[in-house]
Design a protein around this motif. Structure first.
Motif: not given
Lengths: 159, 159
Positions: B115, B123, B129-131, B142, B144
């Motif tokens: 996470s 996320t 939204v999948t991490s 990350c 994102y």
């Protein structure tokens, strides 16, 4: 004890004998990680621990086992386990021999260990107040805000 | 294999042999519970699992071992373990014999499992939204929000 007997035990227990320490047996299947959380064991202190999860058992359909090497748990420490593992049996082992065998007993009160689910409770607000729950026949009640939890007591475990 | 050999193994491993499944050996001492979390195992699905924590080892000072009965983990599943257990070896067992033995390899990308610690990241906001993290030499980033985590990757494990 013969080799055959040892082998039988090992097969049945799925975790080998310990030299000295505590064996928590007949834990309800799937509760071993909660047992570790209640005992404050996550492996980071270097404690030698072995765990068997969902082992076939005669007494319970499936049981978990937790073996803690080099630590003899006190009755107070293990009694809290009765909340999630009421059928657990505690074996104190010294030099590979069981020297004490007892059952967990429901305590009257549990201090620490569990967290109150009530966000307004004084024990959850960052104040230096240790949580305390009275143990009921069918759950626990926060001594501070009277919140009662009957199911999912495991979800209150303070990790 | 002779009985003596079995006994030696059992003593060394602290957890008994499994019939068929996956043995994750040479896990860094104290990381076994994180291995279980990454694999999504908490005992509630009835999976037979045994765990040894902080077992004396030749290769590592102390190691953890996780044995999962009846499940052959894929390379993809175990590669994520490299983030917390880079020295882990994976043994696929059938009828008590090791039929495959391999090491974990650092994946390029990890989807799910971890996470993002950034509360503003898309996320973590309840969106579907999948991490996703890119694996760096010294941490993860990350995909994102570009947050980089170098230490305490275990704390990101989605439990």
């Amino acid at each position: 004890m013969s080799d055959d007997h040892d082998h039988h035990d090992d097969h049945e227990l799925r975790v080998s004998k310990i030299r000295s320490g505590t064996v928590i047996d007949h834990v309800r299947g799937g509760q071993a990680l909660n047992v570790l959380a209640i005992l404050g064991i996550d492996g980071s202190d270097g404690e030698e621990v072995s765990v068997g999860m969902n082992v076939p058992s005669d007494r319970l359909a499936r049981k978990d086992i937790v073996k803690v090497e080099g630590r003899e748990l006190s009755q107070d420490e293990v009694d809290v386990l009765s909340l999630i593992a009421p059928d657990a049996s505690i074996n104190i082992v010294r030099e590979y021999e069981v020297v004490e065998k007892h059952r967990v007993e429901r305590p009257d009160v549990v201090e620490g260990v569990l967290s109150c689910p009530n966000a307004e409770c004084i024990t959850t607000g960052g104040e230096p107040v240790t949580s305390q729950f009275e143990v009921l026949d069918d759950g626990v009640r926060c001594s501070y805000c009277d919140t009662i939890v009957r199911e999912e007591i495991a979800s209150l475990i303070d990790t």
